[in-house]
Design an enzyme around this catalytic site. Structure first.
Site, PDB file in Angstrom:
ATOM      1  N   LYS A 124       0.765  -1.277  -0.492  1.00  0.00           N
ATOM      2  CA  LYS A 124      -0.442   0.142  -0.221  1.00  0.00           C
ATOM      3  C   LYS A 124       0.762   1.043   0.043  1.00  0.00           C
ATOM      4  O   LYS A 124       1.600   1.630   1.187  1.00  0.00           O
ATOM      5  CB  LYS A 124      -0.419  -0.229   0.904  1.00  0.00           C
ATOM      6  CG  LYS A 124      -2.037   1.395   0.988  1.00  0.00           C
ATOM      7  CD  LYS A 124      -3.183   1.320   2.449  1.00  0.00           C
ATOM      8  CE  LYS A 124      -4.136   2.358   2.408  1.00  0.00           C
ATOM      9  NZ  LYS A 124      -4.933   2.258   3.526  1.00  0.00           N
ATOM     10  N   ASP A 274     -16.396  -0.499  -0.633  1.00  0.00           N
ATOM     11  CA  ASP A 274     -15.074  -0.846  -1.452  1.00  0.00           C
ATOM     12  C   ASP A 274     -13.849  -1.403  -0.033  1.00  0.00           C
ATOM     13  O   ASP A 274     -13.094  -1.118  -0.144  1.00  0.00           O
ATOM     14  CB  ASP A 274     -14.915   0.286  -2.309  1.00  0.00           C
ATOM     15  CG  ASP A 274     -14.097   1.809  -1.421  1.00  0.00           C
ATOM     16  OD1 ASP A 274     -15.343   2.209  -0.488  1.00  0.00           O
ATOM     17  OD2 ASP A 274     -13.354   2.095  -1.233  1.00  0.00           O
TER      18      ASP A 274
END
Ligand code: AMP
Ligand code: MG
Length: 533
Positions: A124, A274
């Protein structure tokens, strides 16, 4: 550094984006876009989680090899890695937002450990992808520390979660406007390597439903079942019924997850679809927060301050709303409304049962009495009154339950109570306000326990096993962040060390169990966070 074995089913079995390159675009008819991490200037390992390394079959020698920081900072690939960004959409704050996708996350591959378990490795903050929209694909150190610490803390608390292998500083600056108020500033950047069996979200299904790409929707559902829910494949031969069983299982897992969040006092902060894992795990640690004083209306996310949609006490209902969106998305390949509605109703039942079971454990009650007490039943009323007092008295949730386990139920007199619960209160005035009600509640609770007759030591052991002493309180994380931003990551390592054993007292580490200090009450990072990360 040792080799890892990869078996990249997601990219191998599902259709990919025919277009290549990092430029931002709408991606149709595909589940993923191949994209490599963008190298960073000076990757440096700041912290790592030994339990996660072990899951992958790695040890300290592998992690401390310079190549490790290169790979997990995004500067090198191991043989067998096939990096990609996933395409998904989502409902954000109640509204359909269209295509989102991995805008700064890049999956490196699906590693198979020596036991044959599959672990997806995902960076990430690894740089731009076709899904980066207006943003830079990077992550700042402060939010990377928060994700790293909290993922591991949640695991050790017994809450389903994605994991974090390591935290790597990039040696680059990232510009962020922390509160979107016209004050952008450069901050140090970092990359976290997240680890989970799968990072598929509700939004991965919603995007195809929204575009009417039903064949692809069906393919992704059947893939997910086959890879991540193998027990359903064995149990049910009919593909439509199997998809229904799968949806039920997602509802069930999500219900259990919500009960855990309420048990430990976790507020996710951005429960957009999401950010909902199809495996029922906590995923995407952003502007999350931990409850200090018990307040069901609290949200850490300043971006959500207006409607407080994602406040602590509202999370179970939001999860159900999110499951409704998932039900709508999967409807085209199930084609039956009633069983989907039944599954959503089952969500509420499972959540209620789990929540009650965990509440019972938190209170150290051996049995649960429906009995007299109005609509809620006897123990239901006991809990409702407790919650009222905890909120009105502004009492620290974590400390309260730890102290409660030490209550002398034979004699809960005011002097004993004052001593025991002294640190639980944040304000004298609030304490005085609820003093009488609190005393009365404790008398009622003590009487209830005397009737059950469980020995004090046994009750305490049981309660301490579900009521953590150490949680990643917002101010603790912020202190570690402040130090790390000055170049000293040892606070992150130490905090992780403490949070690896959240239920047992750790002599010498009392400070980590302390309630929020006054200075942190309204401080950025401690009580106020935003999506800017
Ligand atoms: P979040 O609110 O963090 O779950 O993010 C929502 C969406 O915004 C996801 O598609 C993310 O990938 C994307 N996103 C968030 N931050 C960035 C960033 N710095 N660069 C690119 N995309 C981002
Ligand atoms: Mg997200």
């Amino acid at each position: 550094m040792r080799e890892l074995r990869f078996d990249n089913r997601f990219v191998r079995e599902l259709p990919g984006d025919p277009v290549s390159g990092r430029h931002v675009r709408q991606v149709h008819g595909a589940c993923h876009s191949r994209v490599e991490p963008t190298p960073v200037r000076a990757p440096r390992l700041l912290a790592w989680a030994p339990e996660v390394a072990e899951l992958l079959g790695l040890d300290a020698t592998d992690v401390l090899d310079p190549r490790f920081a290169e790979v997990f900072g995004g500067n090198a690939l191991l043989p067998g890695m096939e990096p990609y960004a996933a395409c998904y959409g989502g409902h954000q704050f109640g509204n359909w937002a269209g295509q989102l996708g991995d805008g700064r996350a890049i999956t490196l591959g699906e590693a198979l450990n020596p036991q044959g378990q599959r672990w997806e490795l995902q960076l990430k903050g690894a740089g731009p992808t076709p899904y980066s929209r207006m943003a830079d694909g990077r992550a700042v150190l402060r939010s990377s520390i928060r994700e790293f610490i909290c993922s591991e803390a949640m695991h050790h608390l017994g809450v389903p979660t994605t994991r974090a292998l390591c935290l790597v500083a990039t040696g680059e600056q990232v510009v962020r406007d922390m509160f979107y108020d016209g004050h952008p500033r450069p901050e140090p950047g970092a990359v976290v390597c997240r680890v989970a069996p799968s990072f598929i979200r509700f939004g991965n299904f919603e995007i195809f439903a929204s575009r009417g790409e039903e064949a692809l929707l069906q393919q992704l559902i059947d893939f997910t079942i086959d890879r991540d829910f193998p027990e359903l494949v064995e149990a049910e031969a009919d593909p439509v019924v199997r998809r229904l069983r799968w949806f039920e299982e997602v509802c069930r897992r999500t219900a259990v997850l919500m009960a855990h969040w309420m048990r430990v006092g976790f507020v996710h902060g951005v429960m957009n679809t999401d950010n909902m894992s199809i495996l029922g795990m906590t995923i995407d640690y952003g502007p999350y927060g931990w409850i200090d004083d018990f307040d069901p209306d609290w949200t850490p996310n300043t971006t959500d301050a207006g409607g407080r949609r994602y406040r602590f006490g509202h999370q179970p209902r939001i999860a159900q709303w999110n499951l409704w969106q998932l039900a709508n998305a999967v409807y085209p390949v199930i084609q039956q409304v009633e069983p989907l509605e039944r599954a959503l109703a089952m969500y509420a039942d499972v959540h209620e049962a789990e929540n009650r079971r965990m509440t019972q454990q938190k209170l150290g009650l051996e049995t649960w009495r429906e009995g007299e007490g109005g609509e809620e039943g006897e123990d239901g009323a006991l809990v409702a009154e407790l919650h009222r007092i905890l909120q009105a008295g502004e009492m620290d949730m974590t400390l309260f339950f730890r102290r409660l386990a030490e209550l002398d139920v034979a004699q809960p007199d005011p002097v004993h109570v004052d001593e025991l619960f002294g640190e639980v209160f944040y304000e004298e005035a609030r304490r005085n306000e609820v003093a009488a009600a609190f005393q009365a509640w404790l008398a009622r609770y003590a009487a209830r326990l005397r009737e059950e007759g469980v020995p004090a030591a046994l009750r305490k052991a049981r309660m301490d096993a579900v009521n953590p002493l150490y949680v990643p309180r917002n101010y603790l994380a912020q202190q570690a962040i402040d130090r790390a931003e000055q170049g000293d990551a040892s606070g992150v390592v130490e905090l992780l060390e403490v949070l690896r054993g959240p239920y047992a007292e750790q002599p010498g580490r009392e400070a980590f169990a302390a309630r929020r200090p006054d200075w942190a009450r309204h401080k950025a990072g401690c009580s106020m966070l935003s999506c800017s990360s």
